[in-house]
Motif scaffolding. Structure first.
Motif, PDB file in Angstrom:
ATOM      1  N   GLY A 118      35.484   5.792  44.040  1.00  0.00           N
ATOM      2  CA  GLY A 118      35.903   6.338  45.088  1.00  0.00           C
ATOM      3  C   GLY A 118      36.057   5.351  46.180  1.00  0.00           C
ATOM      4  O   GLY A 118      36.710   4.310  45.730  1.00  0.00           O
ATOM      5  N   THR A 138      32.041  13.172  44.265  1.00  0.00           N
ATOM      6  CA  THR A 138      31.963  11.702  43.605  1.00  0.00           C
ATOM      7  C   THR A 138      30.570  11.273  43.588  1.00  0.00           C
ATOM      8  O   THR A 138      30.294  10.268  42.558  1.00  0.00           O
ATOM      9  CB  THR A 138      32.907  10.599  44.302  1.00  0.00           C
ATOM     10  OG1 THR A 138      32.326  10.615  45.566  1.00  0.00           O
ATOM     11  CG2 THR A 138      34.227  11.056  44.413  1.00  0.00           C
ATOM     12  N   ASP A 194      39.353   9.843  48.183  1.00  0.00           N
ATOM     13  CA  ASP A 194      39.021   9.275  47.345  1.00  0.00           C
ATOM     14  C   ASP A 194      40.173   8.814  46.079  1.00  0.00           C
ATOM     15  O   ASP A 194      40.263   7.803  45.523  1.00  0.00           O
ATOM     16  CB  ASP A 194      37.575   9.497  46.317  1.00  0.00           C
ATOM     17  CG  ASP A 194      36.374   9.376  47.319  1.00  0.00           C
ATOM     18  OD1 ASP A 194      36.431   8.464  48.219  1.00  0.00           O
ATOM     19  OD2 ASP A 194      35.423  10.219  46.997  1.00  0.00           O
TER      20      ASP A 194
END
Length: 329
Positions: free
Chosen positions: A149, A46, A173
């Motif tokens: 996230g 992420t 996430d």
């Protein structure tokens, strides 16, 4: 799910995308798309956006944005049919990139509304802002850089869209994003690729939304467990997309269109009116009869046969499409 597109929105998006590749050699654009597709099929942390610069974003937006728009628009149209008296006053698009889901919402519920697009890739947000200038209702959209996230916070809103995002996230996430959406919104619509893995992510999100007190509006005609036996099949639908020259170049195809396969779930805090059943396979039209594979309210998967003896219902069955509610309203 071939719901006619509202022409002004579809044309405005197509026209905005048509000029993006000016100055970018076709070979370079094709190579960029192929590299980005390979990246999206891998594992993406992420904190490492795949769309790194304008060239990346231009190539991928021209290639992918029409398909994302078509899929999300189809999902939102089915959701809107289940909540006919409701329209979002405010939208937040999580991981929205260049804003395909914002365009899709505008096609289903015309008119300007407060919208915020959250994404971690600044080049994608910048391009989204640029092409949205072609659509008067989208000129005041807020394009905000945000980490998608565990740390995500979302302001209270009516509608949250999360399209083609969960596949980029780690499992923790994904859970955090769905939970954040559930806390913030009155309605949540999640769209993922129409693959077994995409369906699995949608089911995981559906379970979390149900646990948070949401009602399923579409595509399911019920809020019980999905009747598909895990590992035997997956629930997905298709939206037809016109192919650009870049599509044909990258895929080496000659057809003027392709079908974007997607899975989705739409859920609300307030009670919807879901379909009595949903067509989950392409209808089989035979002489004097139509075979419809349905997900039913019970819940169960079943097949019904509609013949000429059913009168007007037979004509409706011949016109029915994969993903439609059944019987028609």
């Amino acid at each position: 799910m071939n719901v006619p597109l509202p022409v002004p929105v579809a044309d405005a998006l197509r026209d905005s995308l048509a000029g993006l590749l000016d100055g970018l050699p076709p070979r370079q654009a094709g190579q960029a798309v192929e590299r980005l597709i390979a990246s999206y099929r891998g594992r993406t942390p992420t904190d490492a956006p795949i769309l790194r610069d304008r060239a990346d974003v231009v190539a991928y937006a021209a290639y992918r944005m029409p398909a994302t728009f078509a899929a999300v628009r189809s999902a939102l149209a089915e959701f809107a049919a289940a909540v006919p008296e409701w329209a979002p006053g405010r939208q937040v698009d999580v991981g929205g990139g260049t804003g395909a889901a914002v365009w899709a919402a505008g096609a289903v519920w015309p008119g300007a509304r407060p919208v915020t697009v959250l994404d971690w890739a600044e080049p994608a947000l910048a391009l989204g802002r640029e092409i949205a200038a072609a659509q008067p209702d989208l000129r005041d959209v807020q394009w905000q850089r945000s980490r998608i996230g565990a740390a995500l916070t979302i302001e209270s809103t009516d509608l949250i869209t999360v399209s083609y995002v969960l596949n980029e996230l780690t499992a923790p996430d994904r859970t955090a994003v769905v939970d954040a959406a559930a806390r913030a919104a009155q309605a949540v619509v999640i769209v993922e690729p129409g693959t077994p893995d995409g369906y699995t992510r949608v089911i995981e999100a559906r379970d979390r939304l149900l646990a948070a007190g949401f009602h399923i509006a579409a595509p399911c005609p019920h809020g019980a467990a999905c009747p598909i036996v895990p590992g035997t099949d997956w629930c997905h639908f298709a939206a037809r997309v016109s192919r650009s020259s870049l599509h044909r170049q990258v895929k080496g195809g000659s057809l003027a269109y392709e079908d974007e396969k997607f899975s989705y779930v739409a859920a609300t805090r307030f009670p919807p009116v879901p379909a009595a059943s949903r067509v989950v396979r392409k209808p089989q039209i035979r002489k004097g009869q139509v075979l419809l594979d349905l997900c039913e309210h019970e819940p169960a998967l079943g097949r019904t046969t509609v013949t000429k003896r059913h009168g007007p219902l037979y004509k409706a069955a011949r016109d029915a499409d994969w993903g439609d509610a059944w019987p028609p309203a």
